[in-house]
Design a protein around this motif. Structure first.
Motif, mmCIF file in Angstrom:
data_model
loop_
_atom_site.group_PDB
_atom_site.id
_atom_site.type_symbol
_atom_site.label_atom_id
_atom_site.label_comp_id
_atom_site.label_asym_id
_atom_site.label_seq_id
_atom_site.Cartn_x
_atom_site.Cartn_y
_atom_site.Cartn_z
ATOM 1 N N GLN A 2 0.849 -1.194 0.000
ATOM 2 C CA GLN A 2 0.000 0.000 0.000
ATOM 3 C C GLN A 2 0.887 1.248 0.000
ATOM 4 O O GLN A 2 1.993 1.220 0.540
ATOM 5 N N LEU A 3 0.360 2.335 -0.586
ATOM 6 C CA LEU A 3 1.107 3.599 -0.559
ATOM 7 C C LEU A 3 1.266 4.037 0.891
ATOM 8 O O LEU A 3 0.285 4.056 1.644
ATOM 9 N N LYS A 4 2.477 4.423 1.251
ATOM 10 C CA LYS A 4 2.736 4.779 2.637
ATOM 11 C C LYS A 4 3.752 5.918 2.647
ATOM 12 O O LYS A 4 4.717 5.897 1.858
ATOM 13 N N GLU A 5 3.547 6.901 3.512
ATOM 14 C CA GLU A 5 4.484 8.033 3.576
ATOM 15 C C GLU A 5 5.720 7.591 4.349
ATOM 16 O O GLU A 5 5.628 7.268 5.530
ATOM 17 N N VAL A 6 6.869 7.553 3.676
ATOM 18 C CA VAL A 6 8.084 7.129 4.377
ATOM 19 C C VAL A 6 9.059 8.291 4.578
ATOM 20 O O VAL A 6 10.023 8.170 5.320
ATOM 21 N N LYS A 7 8.792 9.392 3.880
ATOM 22 C CA LYS A 7 9.536 10.634 4.111
ATOM 23 C C LYS A 7 8.498 11.745 4.014
ATOM 24 O O LYS A 7 7.426 11.519 3.424
ATOM 25 N N PRO A 8 8.778 12.935 4.544
ATOM 26 C CA PRO A 8 7.766 13.987 4.469
ATOM 27 C C PRO A 8 7.321 14.230 3.022
ATOM 28 O O PRO A 8 8.156 14.408 2.132
ATOM 29 N N ASN A 9 6.019 14.201 2.800
ATOM 30 C CA ASN A 9 5.429 14.423 1.472
ATOM 31 C C ASN A 9 5.958 13.479 0.398
ATOM 32 O O ASN A 9 6.105 13.871 -0.764
ATOM 33 N N HIS A 10 6.304 12.267 0.769
ATOM 34 C CA HIS A 10 6.848 11.311 -0.202
ATOM 35 C C HIS A 10 6.331 9.920 0.172
ATOM 36 O O HIS A 10 6.702 9.361 1.201
ATOM 37 N N GLN A 11 5.460 9.398 -0.688
ATOM 38 C CA GLN A 11 4.838 8.099 -0.419
ATOM 39 C C GLN A 11 5.318 7.057 -1.423
ATOM 40 O O GLN A 11 5.578 7.388 -2.592
ATOM 41 N N VAL A 12 5.385 5.825 -0.969
ATOM 42 C CA VAL A 12 5.783 4.741 -1.869
ATOM 43 C C VAL A 12 4.999 3.478 -1.524
ATOM 44 O O VAL A 12 4.642 3.268 -0.356
ATOM 45 N N ALA A 13 4.713 2.676 -2.553
ATOM 46 C CA ALA A 13 4.033 1.396 -2.335
ATOM 47 C C ALA A 13 5.023 0.286 -2.622
ATOM 48 O O ALA A 13 5.173 -0.165 -3.765
ATOM 49 N N CYS A 14 5.772 -0.120 -1.603
ATOM 50 C CA CYS A 14 6.796 -1.148 -1.784
ATOM 51 C C CYS A 14 7.088 -1.795 -0.436
ATOM 52 O O CYS A 14 7.247 -1.093 0.568
ATOM 53 N N LEU A 15 7.203 -3.120 -0.441
ATOM 54 C CA LEU A 15 7.400 -3.850 0.826
ATOM 55 C C LEU A 15 8.795 -3.640 1.401
ATOM 56 O O LEU A 15 9.038 -3.992 2.557
ATOM 57 N N LEU A 16 9.723 -3.092 0.623
ATOM 58 C CA LEU A 16 11.044 -2.800 1.163
ATOM 59 C C LEU A 16 10.976 -1.786 2.295
ATOM 60 O O LEU A 16 11.877 -1.702 3.122
ATOM 61 N N TYR A 17 9.895 -1.006 2.335
ATOM 62 C CA TYR A 17 9.791 0.095 3.311
ATOM 63 C C TYR A 17 8.716 -0.182 4.364
ATOM 64 O O TYR A 17 8.304 0.723 5.069
ATOM 65 N N GLU A 18 8.267 -1.437 4.454
ATOM 66 C CA GLU A 18 7.112 -1.674 5.331
ATOM 67 C C GLU A 18 7.417 -1.441 6.803
ATOM 68 O O GLU A 18 6.518 -1.198 7.597
ATOM 69 N N ASN A 19 8.685 -1.487 7.199
ATOM 70 C CA ASN A 19 8.987 -1.267 8.621
ATOM 71 C C ASN A 19 9.429 0.160 8.921
ATOM 72 O O ASN A 19 9.898 0.453 10.008
ATOM 73 N N GLU A 20 9.325 1.058 7.941
ATOM 74 C CA GLU A 20 9.797 2.436 8.189
ATOM 75 C C GLU A 20 8.678 3.325 8.670
ATOM 76 O O GLU A 20 7.519 3.034 8.502
#
Ligand code: SF4
Length: 337
Positions: A319-337
């Protein structure tokens, strides 16, 4: 390649929202067999959301067939959404029809990829540009002519061009006619669908610069659709990257180009030619082709081509998720961030 002349930094944070798209879907049913039973859907646009502030340019990028043009047409209500909501200036326009839709359409217009195909070859340019005006105002050719000639001049053509026909113009000039037509009703939003991809590289920057000048002058908001990331970089404030109907990364332009997070965006950006030959960068070559949208892969739709794919990517839909301010990504590499 388009020169990266940096756009004067606009302070968009103080501007109000013009367009809000929530969980938009556009599916085309697939019918097979003798009885033409519905056997599935092509999910051209599958649950995308985006917002545009007044005066901003949102660049929508991805390979051809990723659904970006369908998204643009659905947002403009040229085709009906299967699901989701479209708000324009806070008003829900998703299901407008008849005279209400016609009235609302004055505020949002489209510039097409192929200006020649979108212009009636039998009509004089003056009449082509004034057509939208005549549809909405009860005025004669004579009454509208000064306004149309002013528009032609504003997009870099001449008053005398009013009397010519589309075949008498070059590709770049035809796109200027298309832009004049889109501007005629003084819209607030323009969806530009690959507006320069059919033009020679030498002409592309002229048309892009014209679009930027017009944006400043008329306080226009653009949804700018393109597959060429150097063009999108030149034009956009925010960027959304689409793959197989899904938005896989969204963020401010600087953040996306400086540190792309999604492996697909990383591959697209690695393919942009580097103007400085001393600045060597490694190109990421994606294996295979984009899968058939009629039967997209399970899990992450990019897993069949992703150089970073893990076993779980075949099962879990990121799912799309904000991992940095104003920056979202849909990738499981970032699921714990
Ligand atoms: Fe690649 Fe997995 Fe991320 Fe999808 S979720 S982009 S397959 S690493």
């Amino acid at each position: 390649m388009i020169q990266n002349t940096e756009v004067k930094k606009k302070d968009l944070t103080q501007r109000g929202l013009l367009l809000e798209v929530k969980n938009l879907r556009k599916y085309y049913p697939v019918h097979t067999g003798f009885f033409k039973r519905k056997t599935g859907d092509v999910k051209a646009v599958d649950d995308i959301s985006l917002t545009l502030r007044k005066g901003e340019t949102f660049g929508l990028v991805g390979e051809s067939g990723c659904g970006k043009s369908t998204a643009g047409r659905t947002i403009l209500r040229l085709t009906n959404a299967t699901d989701g909501k479209i708000f324009f200036e806070g008003k829900d326009i998703t299901n407008l029809s008849g005279s209400a839709l016609r009235k609302a359409r004055q505020d949002y217009q489209m510039v097409f990829q192929d200006p020649y195909a979108s212009l009636n070859p039998k009509m004089m340019v003056g009449h082509l540009v004034e057509e939208p005006l005549r549809n909405y105002r009860n005025k004669s050719h004579k009454e509208l002519k000064p306004e149309v000639q002013h528009l032609l001049k504003r997009v870099g053509l001449r008053e005398e061009d009013y009397y010519k026909y589309p075949h008498e113009f070059s590709g770049g000039q035809r796109q200027r006619i298309g832009i004049a037509r889109a501007l005629a009703l003084n819209p607030k939003l323009i969806v530009a669908d690959e507006p320069v991809s059919a033009l020679d590289v030498s002409i592309q920057s002229q048309v892009l610069n014209l679009l930027k000048e017009l944006q400043e002058e008329f306080d226009l908001t653009y949804l700018f659709i393109a597959h060429d990331l150097s063009v999108v970089k030149h034009m956009s404030d925010h960027i959304g990257v689409m793959y197989l109907g899904k938005m896989v990364e969204v963020g401010e332009k600087e953040s996306i180009y400086r540190e792309p997070l999604h492996p697909y965006t990383q591959a697209l950006i690695s393919a942009i030619p580097e103007p400085d030959p001393l600045n060597k960068k490694e190109r990421i070559i994606l294996k295979g082709d984009v899968p058939n949208p009629q039967s997209p892969p399970n899990g992450c739709v990019f897993h069949t081509r992703c150089p970073m794919a893990m076993d779980k990517c075949k099962e879990i839909v990121p799912q799309l998720k904000e991992v940095k301010p104003n920056h979202q990504v849909a990738c499981l590499l970032y699921e714990n961030e």
